[in-house]
Design an enzyme around this catalytic site. Sequence first.
Site, PDB file in Angstrom:
ATOM      1  N   HIS A  36      72.151  41.262  69.926  1.00 31.59           N
ATOM      2  CA  HIS A  36      72.835  39.966  69.807  1.00 31.59           C
ATOM      3  C   HIS A  36      74.195  39.831  70.468  1.00 31.59           C
ATOM      4  O   HIS A  36      74.729  38.731  70.509  1.00 31.59           O
ATOM      5  CB  HIS A  36      72.950  39.576  68.318  1.00 31.59           C
ATOM      6  CG  HIS A  36      73.674  40.578  67.449  1.00 31.59           C
ATOM      7  ND1 HIS A  36      73.894  40.389  66.109  1.00 31.59           N
ATOM      8  CD2 HIS A  36      74.218  41.788  67.740  1.00 31.59           C
ATOM      9  CE1 HIS A  36      74.540  41.423  65.607  1.00 31.59           C
ATOM     10  NE2 HIS A  36      74.746  42.288  66.576  1.00 31.59           N
ATOM     11  N   HIS A  37      74.803  40.936  70.947  1.00 30.87           N
ATOM     12  CA  HIS A  37      76.147  40.812  71.543  1.00 30.87           C
ATOM     13  C   HIS A  37      76.147  40.514  73.039  1.00 30.87           C
ATOM     14  O   HIS A  37      77.183  40.102  73.572  1.00 30.87           O
ATOM     15  CB  HIS A  37      76.963  42.097  71.342  1.00 30.87           C
ATOM     16  CG  HIS A  37      77.209  42.453  69.906  1.00 30.87           C
ATOM     17  ND1 HIS A  37      77.810  41.592  69.020  1.00 30.87           N
ATOM     18  CD2 HIS A  37      76.947  43.588  69.205  1.00 30.87           C
ATOM     19  CE1 HIS A  37      77.898  42.189  67.831  1.00 30.87           C
ATOM     20  NE2 HIS A  37      77.373  43.405  67.920  1.00 30.87           N
ATOM     21  N   ALA A  38      75.037  40.757  73.750  1.00 39.10           N
ATOM     22  CA  ALA A  38      75.056  40.616  75.217  1.00 39.10           C
ATOM     23  C   ALA A  38      75.363  39.177  75.620  1.00 39.10           C
ATOM     24  O   ALA A  38      74.885  38.228  74.999  1.00 39.10           O
ATOM     25  CB  ALA A  38      73.720  41.066  75.800  1.00 39.10           C
ATOM     26  N   ASP A  45      77.711  37.239  67.940  1.00 39.54           N
ATOM     27  CA  ASP A  45      78.524  36.407  68.839  1.00 39.54           C
ATOM     28  C   ASP A  45      77.812  35.937  70.103  1.00 39.54           C
ATOM     29  O   ASP A  45      77.989  34.797  70.529  1.00 39.54           O
ATOM     30  CB  ASP A  45      79.833  37.130  69.193  1.00 39.54           C
ATOM     31  CG  ASP A  45      79.609  38.504  69.827  1.00 39.54           C
ATOM     32  OD1 ASP A  45      78.466  39.017  69.813  1.00 39.54           O
ATOM     33  OD2 ASP A  45      80.596  39.076  70.348  1.00 39.54           O
TER      34      ASP A  45
END
Length: 393
Positions: A145-147, A186
């Site tokens: 989920h951060h990429a 994010d």
Amino acid sequence: EFNITRPKGYTVSYHANPEMEKHHFGQTHPMKPWRLTLTKSLVSAYGMPFAMDNYNTRAATYEELNSFHASDYLDYLASAPAEDMPRDIDNPDKEVKFNLGGSDCPLFHGLYDYCSMSAGGSLDAARKICNKQSDIAIAWGGGLHHAKRSEASGFCYINDIVVAVLQLLRCFPRVLYIDIDVHHGDGVEEAFFSTDRVMTVSFHKYAPEVFFPGTGGLDDNGPKSEHNPGAHHAINVPLNDGITDEQYEHLFQTIIGKINEVFRPSAIALQCGADSLAGDRLGRFNLQVQGHAACVEFCKKLNIPMIMFGGGGYTPRNVARAWAFETSIAIDAHKKIDPIIPQHTPWRERFIHDTLFPTLEQILGEPRANRNTQKRLQEIVQHVHEQLRFVTH
Ligand code: ZLM
Ligand code: CA
Ligand code: ZN
């Protein structure tokens, strides 16, 4: 163990690629793709594959990754040479492009294959949901989920969730993204900041400056401009150390129940990061497998097509316990599963305690102090309700 049958009236699919699991981030890096093998070994030992459609997934193509990621980033990701040592410790001066090659996101052998396999599984899952061949699709190799569009971040290089949700948006008017990883989701939040067709909700440990990535405060609800239809469609649930099953389940059910009424999603993308479990190497919460899995069960009972993604999870035996038990919830076999891990499970000795549900004392010795007051949790619920007053569908 083998009286597990296909669920009545709906289909579950399991998407995995054993090649992905063979990659290594480096000696002591917390992310261990091998936890997927351990998960699969439990799922199989319980006989769960008999109750699902099992797919060996392909790698996503460049064009598919390009639906979200920038070409210059993908080109560099595909061509960057593997390094044997993370740069920021040994070579602080070397250039780092797209945040690739530091110690969080090292350049390891087969990196591009690993990333495209992770996204391939998630995309296959989304396609099965789209064409109604599955009602629940499981992709434990995804959930990164951060990429960002042009940047690696926090062990994530390709945002398989965004790629999969973009696919869902071709067939469904509204997608609800839920993220129970201990870190803020994010990258997914940012990708859908400007649309009202995706609502993102992340539950996470929040302590800016101290805990990664430092975003996801209660007031971060998407850019609030009059012209932004995505305003109020990012929901954040910032938590402190030591939250318990009881508190978390209550918060989850209250918030997701309300969002379901107001937003009325046509599909759900659930990121099941297992670093929110007690005893996780990077996590801070006191959740047990039961509390984590209760979130999955609650979503399943909404009876909406759903993808279940993996994500974080740095104590592999607990990751495998949670994701295997959550697989059993998907196929509605959780009530007949024996908590004692089957004798013939490969790597059974890795589980230390021979049960799927170790107690907090078994996991931690001394449970972590709980820094979440009921008053603060009430404030969070109150704030979320206020945000949802702006949402109409
Ligand atoms: N240092 N090695 C969650 C992503 C969390 C950024 C502080 C690196 C680590 C961590 C890497 C072997 C998800 C930060 C940390 C030390 C700058 C984070 C390599 C230990 C090691 O031993 C380690 C040399 C490494 C990284 C710990 N990194 C712990 N926390 C976070 C990223 C990803 O679960 O949400 C989804 C999959 N990074 O805190 C630093 C600021 C790098
Ligand atoms: Ca989260
Ligand atoms: Zn995480």
